[in-house]
Design a protein around this motif. Structure first.
Motif, PDB file in Angstrom:
ATOM      1  N   ILE A   4      15.489 -21.020 -13.285  1.00 39.53           N
ATOM      2  CA  ILE A   4      16.197 -20.705 -14.297  1.00 39.53           C
ATOM      3  C   ILE A   4      15.058 -19.763 -15.096  1.00 39.53           C
ATOM      4  O   ILE A   4      15.060 -18.845 -15.073  1.00 39.53           O
ATOM      5  N   ALA A   5      13.710 -19.633 -14.998  1.00 40.43           N
ATOM      6  CA  ALA A   5      12.541 -19.927 -15.069  1.00 40.43           C
ATOM      7  C   ALA A   5      12.559 -18.969 -14.722  1.00 40.43           C
ATOM      8  O   ALA A   5      11.793 -17.143 -15.140  1.00 40.43           O
ATOM      9  N   ARG A   6      12.361 -18.787 -13.160  1.00 40.74           N
ATOM     10  CA  ARG A   6      11.926 -17.349 -12.480  1.00 40.74           C
ATOM     11  C   ARG A   6      13.501 -16.108 -13.025  1.00 40.74           C
ATOM     12  O   ARG A   6      12.432 -14.304 -13.213  1.00 40.74           O
ATOM     13  N   GLU A   7      14.056 -16.136 -13.169  1.00 42.24           N
ATOM     14  CA  GLU A   7      15.255 -15.796 -13.354  1.00 42.24           C
ATOM     15  C   GLU A   7      14.727 -14.357 -15.034  1.00 42.24           C
ATOM     16  O   GLU A   7      14.709 -13.355 -15.181  1.00 42.24           O
ATOM     17  N   LEU A   8      14.319 -15.869 -15.631  1.00 40.03           N
ATOM     18  CA  LEU A   8      13.882 -15.375 -17.006  1.00 40.03           C
ATOM     19  C   LEU A   8      12.988 -14.762 -17.278  1.00 40.03           C
ATOM     20  O   LEU A   8      12.577 -13.202 -17.452  1.00 40.03           O
ATOM     21  N   LEU A   9      11.312 -15.127 -16.331  1.00 41.05           N
ATOM     22  CA  LEU A   9      10.893 -14.262 -15.819  1.00 41.05           C
ATOM     23  C   LEU A   9      10.826 -13.088 -15.576  1.00 41.05           C
ATOM     24  O   LEU A   9       9.827 -11.805 -16.195  1.00 41.05           O
ATOM     25  N   LYS A  10      11.716 -12.542 -14.593  1.00 38.32           N
ATOM     26  CA  LYS A  10      11.666 -10.948 -14.383  1.00 38.32           C
ATOM     27  C   LYS A  10      12.190  -9.822 -15.782  1.00 38.32           C
ATOM     28  O   LYS A  10      11.842  -8.763 -15.293  1.00 38.32           O
ATOM     29  N   ARG A  11      12.769 -11.079 -16.609  1.00 39.18           N
ATOM     30  CA  ARG A  11      13.053  -9.874 -18.062  1.00 39.18           C
ATOM     31  C   ARG A  11      12.153  -9.374 -18.135  1.00 39.18           C
ATOM     32  O   ARG A  11      11.263  -8.730 -19.506  1.00 39.18           O
ATOM     33  N   TYR A  12      10.189 -10.241 -18.388  1.00 34.72           N
ATOM     34  CA  TYR A  12       9.715  -9.989 -19.066  1.00 34.72           C
ATOM     35  C   TYR A  12       8.092  -8.757 -17.988  1.00 34.72           C
ATOM     36  O   TYR A  12       6.744  -9.422 -18.559  1.00 34.72           O
ATOM     37  N   ALA A  13       8.881  -9.383 -17.564  1.00 35.70           N
ATOM     38  CA  ALA A  13       7.337  -8.693 -15.818  1.00 35.70           C
ATOM     39  C   ALA A  13       7.724  -6.981 -16.735  1.00 35.70           C
ATOM     40  O   ALA A  13       8.162  -6.306 -16.231  1.00 35.70           O
TER      41      ALA A  13
END
Ligand code: CAA
Length: 382
Positions: free
Chosen positions: A373-382
């Motif tokens: 979840i965290a990895r998928e989420l952070l992709k949106r902020y990268a």
């Protein structure tokens, strides 16, 4: 706001699964849990009704149901018995790599036999040393002529002692980690395949779980799924599909716990009135109902996304994590509402807690889900 009203067909699917769960599964749940016993007669009936192989498209003889349809069915089955449900849906997990990575010829060869007759298949990814680190598997696929020889051991494999086919993940070189892994289809009858004995488990005791040992098992190139090295993404994409139904399974456990607790609270009296009239109990019931409803909606939402053909990685992990943690909390509250009686095996709620526990562990522990979840989420902020 999406429209979550069910079609007539979905309502009748749900009704059929509900009836099966309450008449065929629930009456045997306590006995199969206590003994423990693998109720093959229940699984055969589930197969006859089309409640197995839910993800296999109709062109290969399966039910060809959408992800949402599958969730509706799985929740109802789990209400009757979570352990039996795990065994009933294990074919979906085992056959999904063939659907995702197989050629048309492989799909036509491997899938229809499961729909024409009752057979079980098992998904063989986890290993004793690797556990959650699926990229670290050490089962070797040594190249041999055109094909391979598989050697290694898998563990915690659902239905393994009863399966006729295994989808197996093995590596040509462990140093390559993810890049070295391929997926293979291995019949139980192949020389060198040995399932272990049933594990003695805390819950899901109507299901069967064991190791599977592969010793120099010959696999022709025609039984490899995808190209060499495609195995890891095939495994991950499989789990992206199957974690959502685990959310539905957990929701079924939670709904059962809520129903038992609410019914008990109306008939159990303390301090001169039914305990349902005490606010301490009402607060618990309200929290339980909130968790059940949120679990169901997250699961349906993840399934709807998969049905729209959108990536399901994030939503399926969210649904699985939330619903399984919720199921454990709701079952715990159900025991608390039952007081001392809830701790006794005579009442059904202690089994629900033991069954809920596994949903926080299998198909990727909830710690792994949070990483996803965290990895998928952070992709949106990268
Ligand atoms: N879809 C497609 N590809 C994916 C993917 C996905 N969902 N997730 C990762 N990948 C790809 C990545 O893009 C990456 O590709 P490149 O090498 O080309 O860049 C590659 O796979 C490696 O990915 P990561 O770097 O993310 O891998 P990782 O090792 O850091 O972590 C993990 C991956 C998510 C932790 C994974 O190991 C995992 O899911 N572990 C849990 C395994 C699991 O769920 N086991 C349960 C087995 S089933 C069961 O319980 C049995 C039963 O019978 C009930």
């Amino acid at each position: 706001m999406p429209d979550f009203s069910l079609t007539e067909e979905q309502s009748s699917l749900r009704e059929m699964a509900r009836k099966f769960a309450r008449t065929e599964m629930a009456p045997k749940a306590a006995e199969c849990d206590r003994t423990p016993r693998f109720p093959e007669e229940v699984y055969r009936k589930a197969w006859e009704l089309g409640l197995m192989n839910l993800n296999v498209p109709a062109e290969y003889g399966g039910s060809g149901l959408s992800a949402l349809d599958q969730c509706l069915i799985v929740e109802e089955l789990a209400y009757g018995c979570a352990g039996m449900t795990t065994s009933i849906i294990a074919n979906c997990l085992a056959l999904e790599p063939i659907l995702l990575g197989g050629t048309e010829e492989q799909k036509r060869r491997f899938l229809p036999p499961f729909c024409a007759e009752y057979h079980l298949a098992s998904f063989c990814l986890t290993e004793p040393a690797g556990g959650s680190d699926a990229g670290a598997i050490s089962t070797r696929a040594k190249r041999h002529g055109d094909g391979y020889r598989l050697t290694g051991e898998k563990c915690f494999i659902t239905n393994a002692p009863h399966a006729s086919l295994y989808t197996v993940f093995a590596t040509v070189d462990p140093e390559l980690r993810h890049k070295g892994i391929s997926a293979f289809v291995v019949p139980r009858s192949a020389p060198g395949v040995t399932p272990g004995k049933d594990e003695e488990k805390m819950g899901h005791r109507a299901s069967s779980t064991s190791t599977v040992r592969f010793e120099e098992v010959e696999v022709p190139p025609s039984d490899r799924l995808g190209a060499e090295g495609d195995g890891f993404p095939i495994a991950m994409r499989t789990l992206d599909q199957t974690r959502t139904p685990i959310g539905a399974l957990a929701t079924g456990i939670a709904q059962a716990a809520l129903d038992h607790a609410a019914a008990y609270s109306l008939k159990r009296h303390t301090f001169g009135k039914p305990i349902s009239e005490h606010q301490a109990i009402q607060v618990k019931l309200a929290d339980m109902a909130t968790r059940v409803q949120a679990s169901r909606l997250l699961t349906w939402s993840a399934a709807a996304r998969i049905d729209r053909g959108e990536p399901g990685t994030l939503d399926s992990s969210i649904a699985k994590t939330f619903a399984s943690d919720a199921a454990f909390a709701v079952a715990d509250d159900a025991i608390q509402i039952h007081g001392g009686y809830g701790y006794m095996k005579e009442y059904p709620v202690e089994k629900l807690l033991r069954d809920a526990k596994l949903t926080q562990i299998y198909e990727g522990s909830n710690e792994i889900q949070r990483i996803v979840i965290a990895r998928e989420l952070l992709k949106r902020y990268a």
